[in-house]
Design an enzyme around this catalytic site. Structure first.
Site, PDB file in Angstrom:
ATOM      1  N   ASP A  76     -54.870 -31.142  11.590  1.00 17.46           N
ATOM      2  CA  ASP A  76     -54.632 -30.250  12.398  1.00 17.46           C
ATOM      3  C   ASP A  76     -55.533 -29.080  12.138  1.00 17.46           C
ATOM      4  O   ASP A  76     -55.700 -28.864  10.972  1.00 17.46           O
ATOM      5  CB  ASP A  76     -53.035 -29.985  12.416  1.00 17.46           C
ATOM      6  CG  ASP A  76     -52.241 -31.043  12.578  1.00 17.46           C
ATOM      7  OD1 ASP A  76     -52.447 -31.643  13.581  1.00 17.46           O
ATOM      8  OD2 ASP A  76     -51.414 -31.469  11.712  1.00 17.46           O
ATOM      9  N   ASP A  78     -55.183 -24.891  12.838  1.00 12.96           N
ATOM     10  CA  ASP A  78     -54.483 -23.897  13.111  1.00 12.96           C
ATOM     11  C   ASP A  78     -55.324 -22.619  13.216  1.00 12.96           C
ATOM     12  O   ASP A  78     -56.122 -22.272  12.115  1.00 12.96           O
ATOM     13  CB  ASP A  78     -53.166 -23.782  12.368  1.00 12.96           C
ATOM     14  CG  ASP A  78     -52.052 -24.990  12.244  1.00 12.96           C
ATOM     15  OD1 ASP A  78     -52.364 -25.799  13.558  1.00 12.96           O
ATOM     16  OD2 ASP A  78     -51.548 -25.165  11.393  1.00 12.96           O
ATOM     17  N   ASP A 169     -46.526 -19.724   2.979  1.00 16.39           N
ATOM     18  CA  ASP A 169     -45.753 -20.311   1.626  1.00 16.39           C
ATOM     19  C   ASP A 169     -46.454 -20.560   0.337  1.00 16.39           C
ATOM     20  O   ASP A 169     -46.211 -19.984  -0.774  1.00 16.39           O
ATOM     21  CB  ASP A 169     -44.985 -21.729   2.147  1.00 16.39           C
ATOM     22  CG  ASP A 169     -46.072 -22.593   2.760  1.00 16.39           C
ATOM     23  OD1 ASP A 169     -47.291 -22.295   2.863  1.00 16.39           O
ATOM     24  OD2 ASP A 169     -45.644 -23.452   3.367  1.00 16.39           O
TER      25      ASP A 169
END
Length: 479
Positions: A76, A78, A169
């Site tokens: 992915d 982003d 995070d």
């Protein structure tokens, strides 16, 4: 890990002084790292350039950079920008706004989706809390909100790139790639943690887990996927705060389970979830069963689950797909077997007992992780087929072979055999049957019919025992 990362980290560490108080961001120029546009999704690059052309700042962020540096092919890509979601949506005709908790934009290129988010700032600690007795629409119009347990319910407070990095995070997810000069920006020491194979949360672990308890699951997932160690302070509060998962919507936890156990590292992740006390909040019945030590001659719950996860891992690592319902069917089968036994002990016939057991187990499970009906129905069919596959006489074998869930049920059967269940060569018979020609299939069925006839004949030949009469025995008479 790619060669050159050690020198990259050393280069990054020497860019600023003093070393004890590292200055961020650390900016790694194109000449000092191996990430190039050739390693990136062309569609992600298109999004970056269009945002830049429109006057916005835009970066690739997180996992795609981390994975490249580790030597894993990114899945992915982003993008993060200072444009608001509405501005991004207006810029791309092939985009749509999504999300309530976090407002995002999905830019679609065929099957590929580039997720674009806006720089976010930490929401205020004194946000209005969400009260259970207030209607859900009380969140309308709020940029940020927290529940009574401190969990972030909405976070759409926008900020700078520095603030955005602080609210991510883990440190290795706070890496940004700037397409303007092809540099990598490290805001929280992620490069050093990649080098040391550490998973380190950004900020105070307790506060970050309180904000979003799913971060505990993400730490476990990265540990299993990347073969990294969870840093001591990051790991310390997990067992104590695991109970906060009870306050996460079951639908969200369903998706997290698929990421945890369906990424090709299920066996290691399963052990880590149990080690840190998180598994029982995802599969409470299964954990209770494992803790009890219950097993039978035809099923060892721990052996079966591990064998199922091992088979799933091999399948995913070889590039094959696995259905979500199959993974859940594995995790819940031992509980179904236990309940099935209990209902039969109460005098219920085998098939109704199975259906009742499946209903009970699934009803208990959806309180923890929601299971959509499109998945629960195939699970029931797989379990039901375990009792139908042994019945191969007559036309039944041909009918079962045409069942839409046959292949999944057969794979499930093989896992049972590999985990120690003795099914009398049932798996080998079905393996031969499905790849045989029509005549060979008929011969295989005849062998089953003949065996069944032999058993029936043996029953008929067996001498019957004379029933003992309760009437008084007559004495022999000489008359």
């Amino acid at each position: 890990m790619l060669t050159g990362l050690k020198s990259l980290v050393r280069k990054a560490s020497s860019l600023f002084a003093p070393k004890k108080e590292q200055t961020y961001p650390i900016i790694i120029s194109r000449s000092d790292h191996s990430l190039s546009r050739q390693n990136l999704s062309p569609n992600a690059v298109k999004v970056l350039y269009r945002l830049n052309k429109a006057g916005f700042d835009a970066y690739l962020v997180g996992g795609c950079i981390r994975d490249h540096l580790i030597g894993v092919i990114p899945k992915d890509f982003d993008v993060v920008t200072n444009a608001t979601p509405e501005e991004v949506n207006a810029l791309f005709s092939n985009s749509r706004l999504i999300g309530r908790r976090f407002r995002l934009v999905h830019v679609t290129f065929g099957r590929e989706i580039i997720e674009v988010s806006t720089f976010r700032a930490n929401s205020a600690q004194d946000d209005d809390t969400f009260q259970k007795d207030k209607p859900q629409d009380s969140l309308k119009g709020k940029d940020s909100a927290r529940s009574a347990h401190g969990i972030v319910l909405r976070d759409n407070v926008y900020g700078s790139i520095e603030e955005d990095a602080e609210r991510r995070d883990f440190t290795f997810n706070a890496l940004y790639y700037n397409v303007k000069d092809f540099s990598i920006h490290d805001y929280c020491g992620g490069l050093a943690d990649i080098e040391n194979k550490h998973i380190r949360i950004i900020g105070d672990p307790r506060q970050r887990y309180q904000e979003d308890p799913v971060r505990m699951l993400r730490a476990i997932r990265f540990a299993g996927k990347l073969d990294f160690e969870i840093e001591e302070e990051t790991a310390a509060p997990i067992k104590e705060m695991a109970h906060l998962l009870d306050h996460i919507p079951p639908a969200r936890l369903f998706e997290e389970v698929l990421k945890l156990l369906g990424s090709g590292n299920g066996v290691k992740t399963f052990h880590l979830l149990r080690q840190y006390g998180l598994f029982k909040y995802l599969f409470p019945d299964t954990e209770a069963l494992l803790q009890s030590g219950w097993k039978r001659d035809d099923i060892d719950p721990m052996a079966f689950i591990l064998q199922g996860l091992e088979n799933t891992d091999k399948r995913i690592q070889s590039g094959k797909t696995t259905a979500p319902y199959f993974l859940y069917a594995i995790m819940l089968w031992p509980s179904v077997a236990l309940r099935h036994e209990e209902f039969q002990t109460q005098g219920m016939p085998a098939t109704p007992a199975l259906h009742q057991a499946a209903n009970m187990v699934l009803d208990n499970q959806v309180a923890s992780t929601a299971i959509p009906r499109r998945f629960s129905t195939p699970m029931r069919e797989i379990w039901d087929m375990q009792f139908r596959l042994p019945k191969r006489y007559g036309k039944r074998a041909f009918i079962l072979l045409e069942h839409p869930r046959f292949r999944a049920a057969f794979d499930f059967l093989l896992i049972r055999e590999l985990s120690g269940t003795n099914l009398g060569g049932l798996g080998a018979w079905w393996e031969a049957f499905q790849f045989a020609n029509e005549q060979e299939q008929r011969d295989l069925v005849r062998s089953i019919d003949a065996r069944a006839n032999d058993k029936e004949a043996a029953k008929k030949r067996r001498p019957r025992r004379r029933r003992k009469s309760n009437a008084p025995r007559r004495e022999a008479s000489n008359e």
